[in-house]
Design a protein around this motif. Sequence first.
Motif, mmCIF file in Angstrom:
data_model
loop_
_atom_site.group_PDB
_atom_site.id
_atom_site.type_symbol
_atom_site.label_atom_id
_atom_site.label_comp_id
_atom_site.label_asym_id
_atom_site.label_seq_id
_atom_site.Cartn_x
_atom_site.Cartn_y
_atom_site.Cartn_z
ATOM 1 N N SER A 174 0.838 -1.198 0.000
ATOM 2 C CA SER A 174 0.000 0.000 0.000
ATOM 3 C C SER A 174 0.874 1.249 0.000
ATOM 4 N N ILE A 175 0.326 2.326 -0.545
ATOM 5 C CA ILE A 175 0.998 3.624 -0.486
ATOM 6 C C ILE A 175 -0.019 4.679 -0.076
ATOM 7 N N SER A 176 0.406 5.561 0.819
ATOM 8 C CA SER A 176 -0.473 6.583 1.383
ATOM 9 C C SER A 176 0.142 7.949 1.150
ATOM 10 N N SER A 177 -0.692 8.912 0.741
ATOM 11 C CA SER A 177 -0.218 10.267 0.469
ATOM 12 C C SER A 177 -1.250 11.265 0.975
ATOM 13 N N GLN A 178 -0.805 12.490 1.240
ATOM 14 C CA GLN A 178 -1.749 13.521 1.665
ATOM 15 C C GLN A 178 -2.346 14.271 0.486
ATOM 16 N N ARG A 179 -1.932 13.915 -0.730
ATOM 17 C CA ARG A 179 -2.520 14.533 -1.919
ATOM 18 C C ARG A 179 -3.628 13.652 -2.454
ATOM 19 N N GLN A 180 -4.809 14.232 -2.670
ATOM 20 C CA GLN A 180 -5.951 13.435 -3.123
ATOM 21 C C GLN A 180 -5.800 12.976 -4.569
ATOM 22 N N ASP A 181 -4.934 13.622 -5.338
ATOM 23 C CA ASP A 181 -4.734 13.192 -6.725
ATOM 24 C C ASP A 181 -3.569 12.219 -6.847
ATOM 25 N N ALA A 182 -3.087 11.705 -5.720
ATOM 26 C CA ALA A 182 -1.921 10.805 -5.745
ATOM 27 C C ALA A 182 -2.182 9.567 -6.583
ATOM 28 N N GLY A 183 -3.415 9.080 -6.542
ATOM 29 C CA GLY A 183 -3.741 7.860 -7.265
ATOM 30 C C GLY A 183 -3.473 7.951 -8.753
ATOM 31 N N GLN A 184 -3.677 9.131 -9.325
ATOM 32 C CA GLN A 184 -3.473 9.294 -10.763
ATOM 33 C C GLN A 184 -2.018 9.077 -11.139
ATOM 34 N N ARG A 185 -1.086 9.455 -10.255
ATOM 35 C CA ARG A 185 0.339 9.341 -10.561
ATOM 36 C C ARG A 185 0.929 8.002 -10.137
ATOM 37 N N LEU A 186 0.416 7.435 -9.055
ATOM 38 C CA LEU A 186 1.092 6.321 -8.416
ATOM 39 C C LEU A 186 0.446 4.950 -8.655
ATOM 40 N N LYS A 187 -0.763 4.929 -9.201
ATOM 41 C CA LYS A 187 -1.461 3.649 -9.343
ATOM 42 C C LYS A 187 -0.679 2.660 -10.197
ATOM 43 N N GLU A 188 -0.251 3.080 -11.388
ATOM 44 C CA GLU A 188 0.389 2.146 -12.314
ATOM 45 C C GLU A 188 1.696 1.592 -11.755
ATOM 46 N N ILE A 189 2.465 2.439 -11.076
ATOM 47 C CA ILE A 189 3.735 1.944 -10.540
ATOM 48 C C ILE A 189 3.491 1.032 -9.344
ATOM 49 N N LEU A 190 2.418 1.270 -8.582
ATOM 50 C CA LEU A 190 2.071 0.362 -7.480
ATOM 51 C C LEU A 190 1.670 -1.007 -8.030
ATOM 52 N N LEU A 191 0.846 -1.032 -9.074
ATOM 53 C CA LEU A 191 0.419 -2.301 -9.663
ATOM 54 C C LEU A 191 1.616 -3.058 -10.236
ATOM 55 N N CYS A 192 2.501 -2.329 -10.927
ATOM 56 C CA CYS A 192 3.674 -2.975 -11.515
ATOM 57 C C CYS A 192 4.591 -3.502 -10.412
ATOM 58 N N ALA A 193 4.764 -2.730 -9.338
ATOM 59 C CA ALA A 193 5.611 -3.169 -8.229
ATOM 60 C C ALA A 193 5.054 -4.428 -7.579
ATOM 61 N N SER A 194 3.729 -4.506 -7.459
ATOM 62 C CA SER A 194 3.131 -5.692 -6.834
ATOM 63 C C SER A 194 3.387 -6.933 -7.680
ATOM 64 N N ARG A 195 3.311 -6.793 -9.012
ATOM 65 C CA ARG A 195 3.595 -7.941 -9.880
ATOM 66 C C ARG A 195 5.078 -8.313 -9.816
ATOM 67 N N ALA A 196 5.935 -7.303 -9.648
ATOM 68 C CA ALA A 196 7.366 -7.581 -9.521
ATOM 69 C C ALA A 196 7.661 -8.332 -8.226
ATOM 70 N N VAL A 197 6.974 -7.956 -7.141
ATOM 71 C CA VAL A 197 7.131 -8.675 -5.870
ATOM 72 C C VAL A 197 6.714 -10.132 -6.049
ATOM 73 N N GLU A 198 5.588 -10.340 -6.710
ATOM 74 C CA GLU A 198 5.125 -11.711 -6.931
ATOM 75 C C GLU A 198 6.106 -12.499 -7.787
ATOM 76 N N ALA A 199 6.792 -11.806 -8.716
ATOM 77 C CA ALA A 199 7.828 -12.468 -9.504
ATOM 78 C C ALA A 199 9.002 -12.874 -8.612
ATOM 79 N N GLU A 200 9.289 -12.078 -7.588
ATOM 80 C CA GLU A 200 10.365 -12.427 -6.652
ATOM 81 C C GLU A 200 10.040 -13.730 -5.918
ATOM 82 N N PHE A 201 8.764 -13.942 -5.609
ATOM 83 C CA PHE A 201 8.375 -15.217 -4.980
ATOM 84 C C PHE A 201 8.718 -16.374 -5.909
ATOM 85 N N LEU A 202 8.450 -16.190 -7.203
ATOM 86 C CA LEU A 202 8.751 -17.240 -8.179
ATOM 87 C C LEU A 202 10.256 -17.507 -8.258
ATOM 88 N N ILE A 203 11.050 -16.440 -8.206
ATOM 89 C CA ILE A 203 12.505 -16.597 -8.265
ATOM 90 C C ILE A 203 12.997 -17.443 -7.096
#
Length: 395
Positions: A174-203
Amino acid sequence: MFILENDPLEAGRVYKSTGALPKNILRSTVYRAWERSHLQGANPHSLQAEKLSSLETERLVEQQSYLLDVVRPYFQILSQAAGKEPHAVMLGDRQAILLGLTGDEQTINSESFPAAGSLLSESVAGANGIGTPLAEEDYVEIIASEHFIEGFHPFTCQGIPLRNEKQEIVGVLSISSQRQDAGQRLKEILLCASRAVEAEFLIANLKKDIHHVLTSNPEEYQPLEELRQDIIQAHHAARLKLEVSSRMVAVNRLDYAKQLLQQADKSIRIFQRHAAIWRNLASSDVGSVETISLTDTIQDFVELLSTEANIRKIEVVTNWQEPIIVITEPATLLRRLLRYFLQSFEKAGKGGTLEVAAQRVVNSQVVLVSFLPIASLNTYPLEPTPLIFSIPIKN
């Protein structure tokens, strides 16, 4: 009185004064979260999350050290993407207990902000960026006053569950910010990071599997170990793209960051496919007959062996007229393909060409797969002989 279609502040006022949940002024995801929070007894007047004791937190963090170690590099990537804005990147376990966090000192050291050991399930902390993604089993964004308890209203939180290779949820990022528009900037990198973490489990599992190969089938160890290293190296390249894109997000170069994220995400998905193939190759188990795309599987092998082909300076050419679906046992097919590819590489030699073809046999329910190695110099007294095998076609 006119009421906005989405007005969580008004929804909170109504709920606190009447106990009613005004469905028409909350987003559907948020309404479900508030309903669960209400039914489980969460207190909307709470100003901060409840916590485990220091000893309990210490024990839990120790138990979950593997998960923390895997996620920690991505903490830094996500924190870097948030830039200088007040923020926190958090990891929760599958019970929504906060295991660790990073961010700017003002945010993570604030008395009202959750610390390691905080209980963030909806039953305790209401709708939030840790408990709600776990309850929904999906990505969720909770914006400011959409949080159920008052203490979380200054923050906009996004979270996504993390799954292991069996698709079991093992935690939440999860990522938390005090800016209400944070989701527009950070959503895609959060989703990509989560898939990368799951790839680490596979490694990590690939590392365990190669030890199994060494003890049970030592003659297969070397080619599979080299292949594993190539797969892992490709994932490291994807993580590098993720790191670079996080710096672009931080300085609002969003178009370039999006391109890099798309490349990283594509690389991660390819890695997951290749890792699945490798695990089948390394397994000694024989499964049941399945319906498989032969042409897609061959193409996966071409990508999987691209490093080996480049080292040998061999050009691999594929040849078929249409996608072909076959009926076979997956592990047996994969092992045969790997064996034929490696044998053909040896015959083609440095600078040679390998043509891999799949062709339906006329008036038959089989397909022929042929590997034709062609040396760069005419070192054969006769025409090169292809390696051929047949597989039943799905009707």
